[in-house]
Write a protein that holds these residues in place. Structure first.
Motif, PDB file in Angstrom:
ATOM      1  N   LEU A  12       1.141  42.105 -16.583  1.00 16.14           N
ATOM      2  CA  LEU A  12       1.850  41.273 -17.565  1.00 16.14           C
ATOM      3  C   LEU A  12       3.340  41.600 -17.536  1.00 16.14           C
ATOM      4  N   ALA A  15       4.992  40.171 -14.288  1.00 17.81           N
ATOM      5  CA  ALA A  15       5.157  38.713 -14.278  1.00 17.81           C
ATOM      6  C   ALA A  15       6.265  38.281 -15.232  1.00 17.81           C
ATOM      7  N   TYR A  16       6.265  38.878 -16.453  1.00 17.96           N
ATOM      8  CA  TYR A  16       7.240  38.408 -17.431  1.00 17.96           C
ATOM      9  C   TYR A  16       8.634  38.997 -17.210  1.00 17.96           C
ATOM     10  N   ILE A  19       9.967  36.319 -14.967  1.00 16.79           N
ATOM     11  CA  ILE A  19      10.189  35.026 -15.631  1.00 16.79           C
ATOM     12  C   ILE A  19      11.348  35.105 -16.602  1.00 16.79           C
ATOM     13  N   ASP A  23      15.062  33.320 -16.712  1.00 14.46           N
ATOM     14  CA  ASP A  23      15.387  32.331 -17.743  1.00 14.46           C
ATOM     15  C   ASP A  23      16.379  32.817 -18.783  1.00 14.46           C
ATOM     16  N   ASP A  78      -3.437  39.282 -30.983  1.00 15.29           N
ATOM     17  CA  ASP A  78      -4.530  38.344 -30.746  1.00 15.29           C
ATOM     18  C   ASP A  78      -4.625  37.428 -31.968  1.00 15.29           C
ATOM     19  N   TYR A  94      -2.045  35.857 -28.145  1.00 15.52           N
ATOM     20  CA  TYR A  94      -2.656  35.739 -26.822  1.00 15.52           C
ATOM     21  C   TYR A  94      -3.769  34.690 -26.879  1.00 15.52           C
ATOM     22  N   PRO A  95      -4.066  34.040 -25.800  1.00 17.44           N
ATOM     23  CA  PRO A  95      -3.266  33.955 -24.570  1.00 17.44           C
ATOM     24  C   PRO A  95      -2.158  32.915 -24.709  1.00 17.44           C
ATOM     25  N   PHE A  96      -0.983  33.187 -24.182  1.00 14.10           N
ATOM     26  CA  PHE A  96       0.125  32.250 -24.302  1.00 14.10           C
ATOM     27  C   PHE A  96       0.655  31.920 -22.908  1.00 14.10           C
ATOM     28  N   THR A  97       1.350  30.821 -22.851  1.00 13.75           N
ATOM     29  CA  THR A  97       1.967  30.421 -21.581  1.00 13.75           C
ATOM     30  C   THR A  97       3.431  30.850 -21.606  1.00 13.75           C
ATOM     31  N   PRO A  98       4.074  30.938 -20.446  1.00 13.00           N
ATOM     32  CA  PRO A  98       5.491  31.293 -20.406  1.00 13.00           C
ATOM     33  C   PRO A  98       6.353  30.364 -21.257  1.00 13.00           C
ATOM     34  N   GLU A 102       8.779  31.481 -24.331  1.00 17.74           N
ATOM     35  CA  GLU A 102      10.212  31.190 -24.275  1.00 17.74           C
ATOM     36  C   GLU A 102      10.661  30.373 -25.475  1.00 17.74           C
TER      37      GLU A 102
ATOM     38  N   GLN B 271      -8.050  37.899 -23.287  1.00 15.16           N
ATOM     39  CA  GLN B 271      -6.761  37.334 -23.685  1.00 15.16           C
ATOM     40  C   GLN B 271      -5.637  37.738 -22.733  1.00 15.16           C
ATOM     41  N   MET B 274      -5.854  36.285 -19.111  1.00 22.67           N
ATOM     42  CA  MET B 274      -5.510  34.858 -19.042  1.00 22.67           C
ATOM     43  C   MET B 274      -4.013  34.664 -19.206  1.00 22.67           C
ATOM     44  N   THR B 275      -3.399  35.489 -20.013  1.00 21.53           N
ATOM     45  CA  THR B 275      -1.937  35.411 -20.161  1.00 21.53           C
ATOM     46  C   THR B 275      -1.264  35.760 -18.841  1.00 21.53           C
ATOM     47  N   VAL B 276      -1.780  36.764 -18.167  1.00 18.97           N
ATOM     48  CA  VAL B 276      -1.228  37.163 -16.865  1.00 18.97           C
ATOM     49  C   VAL B 276      -1.401  36.041 -15.849  1.00 18.97           C
ATOM     50  N   ASN B 278      -1.649  32.846 -16.458  1.00 17.81           N
ATOM     51  CA  ASN B 278      -0.675  31.803 -16.802  1.00 17.81           C
ATOM     52  C   ASN B 278       0.706  32.140 -16.247  1.00 17.81           C
ATOM     53  N   ALA B 279       1.114  33.388 -16.428  1.00 19.22           N
ATOM     54  CA  ALA B 279       2.459  33.803 -16.001  1.00 19.22           C
ATOM     55  C   ALA B 279       2.577  33.744 -14.473  1.00 19.22           C
ATOM     56  N   ASP B 280       1.547  34.224 -13.770  1.00 20.61           N
ATOM     57  CA  ASP B 280       1.614  34.230 -12.295  1.00 20.61           C
ATOM     58  C   ASP B 280       1.559  32.822 -11.727  1.00 20.61           C
ATOM     59  N   GLU B 282       2.810  30.270 -13.183  1.00 24.04           N
ATOM     60  CA  GLU B 282       4.182  29.791 -13.436  1.00 24.04           C
ATOM     61  C   GLU B 282       5.104  30.263 -12.320  1.00 24.04           C
ATOM     62  N   LEU B 283       4.974  31.532 -11.958  1.00 22.12           N
ATOM     63  CA  LEU B 283       5.833  32.081 -10.904  1.00 22.12           C
ATOM     64  C   LEU B 283       5.547  31.415  -9.556  1.00 22.12           C
ATOM     65  N   ARG B 286       7.119  28.078  -9.518  1.00 26.07           N
ATOM     66  CA  ARG B 286       8.581  28.160  -9.429  1.00 26.07           C
ATOM     67  C   ARG B 286       9.008  28.432  -7.986  1.00 26.07           C
TER      68      ARG B 286
END
Lengths: 127, 463
Positions: A12, A15-16, A19, A23, A78, A94-98, A102, B271, B274-276, B278-280, B282-283, B286
């Motif tokens: 996590l 990845a973030y 991102i 951004d 959560d 959670y779970p959230f999208t980028p 943002e 949770q 799935m967040t990870v 989503n982020a990957d 996205e990457l 991109r």
């Protein structure tokens, strides 16, 4: 903008970091409480994104410390915890999208929330 | 869990209470009815003897009208003496003709049949046969000696004539007044334990009142004992169920606890991954652009997120909550203000009619979740409009969502079943949203129905 992203999951964080750097600007990541405090001591951050389950230091203590530094906190919870959380701080569940993260960050870093964070710092100093 | 346990105990106690009450009621009704019948037998006997047993003691019922049986007058002369009675179970010394004895105890209801009926036992001096119990109740020849009564006759002018006065609890004057007050009746109970009968003979109206206090005492005892016994039984049952219910529900509570822990644990474990993802994704997009693969990953993650969001609805037993007054009008209004972006994106016209001040005892989060789910459903399937109305008539609250649709007219209550999707369901739809709505509605003892009429899909919630 300089962001501090703290969560106990390395994937996590990886990845973030990428991102949010792309951004928003410089983004540092912390895997646990002591690492987060070390980074805080070394730099000035505009926002902290903090996972509730960050290990080794109690979450409340970290939030109080961030508020005392005048740094707005966006908590990662959560959904059960988000429902129970008081409205004294902002949160995303959670779970959230980028894009969802943002959007929350943009909201938090608007002028309104910066003012709230400063007021909170003043209250803490008076106590 | 406590709610389910308390419900079981409550229903068990109610059912047993109803059964016992019916049983006790039937027993006591029969008991008192039989007491009334016995009393009527005696008053009828008195009526047939012109209101008096006096002078008729020797030999039993004594002088009776010609059309009535007179067993003692038919007995041989030596039968009328007590010294001549013999045989097992009999009271006195001497001998007796068994056949004649068999005629001794006759009830007024027998007509020409001289044999005792209706369960009355009789002495039988025949050898080899058992003589059990003596005659009982109103048919006993002792009755004429023991009954306490009075009879007054009244002429057309209302003058009272004493016919018989064999009672100590009432003075003669009171008896006359009492009898006069009963002239308008026919038969029944008077002053609690007295039975009366009104009859006419020779242009006179007779009123006979007999004291049945002693005879009714056992009946009242049975009534009190049976009612007290019922109350004690219910109390014991309740205490037993409280204790036993705890043991009975322990395994269920343990299973419920484990299931909830499992669901919570699963939610948490899913949770972050799935967040990870989503982020990957996205990457990846991109760096390499949107592809079928990344789109597929996004859809699947969205599906899994939707399933996770509904996982808590699969608990065995509903959680214990304190219900407070929730402002449904405000909750629905806020939900509409924060409605899904799809309404704007798809240019769906939203018409809202919300009556103000509608409150109900409920968890506000439940009502919010229900409204948001219905709005989300509308955003997915409305073509051009959504009409939302909230109103209250008396105690009933009605929440209604209507949107245009391509579905055919008919009932569509199956949309409230878990994992059920209609033919126009969105790809990836789990079929859980409206089932959760129904669970919330049922939690508050409401009803939900869905139907299409004139190409308008309506979800109607009654709370």
């Amino acid at each position: 903008m300089k962001i501090l992203f703290a969560a106990p999951d390395r994937d996590l964080l990886r990845a973030y970091k990428e991102i949010l750097t792309e951004d928003f600007g410089e983004t540092q990541t912390a895997f646990d409480g002591p690492q987060m405090l070390t980074l805080l001591a070394e730099g000035n951050y505009d926002l902290a994104v903090l996972d509730k389950g960050l290990p080794r230091i109690e979450n409340k203590l970290l939030i109080d410390h961030l508020k005392s530094e005048g740094i707005p906190v966006l908590s990662l919870l959560d959904c059960r915890e988000k429902k129970e959380a008081k409205d004294s701080f902002n949160a995303i569940c959670y779970p959230f999208t980028p894009s969802e993260l943002e959007e929350s960050i943009k909201l938090m870093t608007s002028n309104t929330y910066s003012t709230l964070a400063s007021e909170s710092k003043a209250v803490t100093e008076n106590e | 869990m406590n709610k389910a346990k308390n419900k079981l105990i409550r229903y068990a106690v109610i059912v047993v209470f109803i059964l016992l009450t019916v049983l006790v009621g039937v027993i006591n009704i029969i008991n008192f009815t039989m007491a009334a019948n016995d009393a009527d037998t005696i008053t009828l006997a008195l009526a047939n003897q012109n209101g008096s047993f006096e002078g008729n003691m020797q030999g039993g019922f004594g002088n009776m009208p010609q059309d009535m049986q007179d067993p003692f007058s038919n007995m041989p002369g030596d039968m009328q003496s007590p010294e001549n009675m013999q045989g097992p179970g009999q009271m006195g010394p001497g001998s007796m003709n068994p056949d004649a004895m068999n005629q001794s105890f006759i009830t007024l209801t027998q007509g020409n049949d001289q044999r005792p009926q209706g369960g009355n036992y009789y002495f039988d001096g025949q050898q080899g046969r058992r003589g059990q119990m003596g005659p009982m109740g109103p048919s006993s020849p002792e009755m004429t000696e023991s009954i306490r009564y009075f009879t007054y006759a009244f002429d057309k002018s209302g003058n009272a004539f004493k016919v018989a006065y064999q009672i100590s609890a009432v003075s003669e004057n009171d008896a006359a007044e009492w009898a006069k007050s009963l002239l308008s009746g026919s038969t029944g109970w008077t002053r609690g334990t007295y039975r009366y009968r009104v009859y006419t003979k020779d242009n006179l109206t007779f009123v006979t009142v007999i004291d049945q206090g002693r005879e009714l005492l056992p009946s009242y005892r049975i009534l009190i004992i049976s009612v007290v016994g019922e109350i004690v039984s219910i109390a014991i049952l309740y205490l037993f169920l409280l204790r036993a219910g705890k043991k009975l529900f322990e395994p269920l509570e343990a299973a419920d606890r484990k299931q909830k822990q499992f669901i919570e644990g699963m939610e948490q474990k899913f949770q972050v991954p799935m967040t990870v993802i989503n982020a990957d994704v996205e990457l990846l997009e991109r760096k390499g652009g949107v592809s079928d693969q990344t789109s597929s990953i996004r859809r699947q993650v969205k599906t899994m997120s939707g399933l996770l969001a509904h996982l808590s609805g699969f608990a065995l037993f509903e959680s214990e909550e304190t219900k407070v007054k929730a402002d449904l009008s405000r909750i629905v209004t806020e939900a509409v203000e924060n409605k899904p972006a799809a309404y704007k994106e798809k240019n769906i016209e939203v018409d809202v009619q919300i009556a103000s001040g509608i409150e109900m005892e409920a968890n506000a989060e439940d009502l919010k979740a229900m409204t948001e789910e219905l709005l989300l459903n509308g955003s997915k399937y409305a073509k051009s409009f959504l009409k939302l109305s909230l109103s209250k008539t008396g105690e009933r609250i009605k929440l209604q969502f209507e949107n245009d649709t391509d579905l055919e007219d008919g009932e569509y209550d199956q949309v409230f079943d878990r994992f059920t999707c209609l033919s126009n369901a969105e790809e990836g739809s789990l079929g859980l949203g409206l089932s959760n709505v129904k669970e919330i509605v049922q939690k508050y003892r409401g009803r939900a129905k869905a139907f299409v009429k004139d190409s308008v899909f309506t979800v109607q919630i009654d709370l």
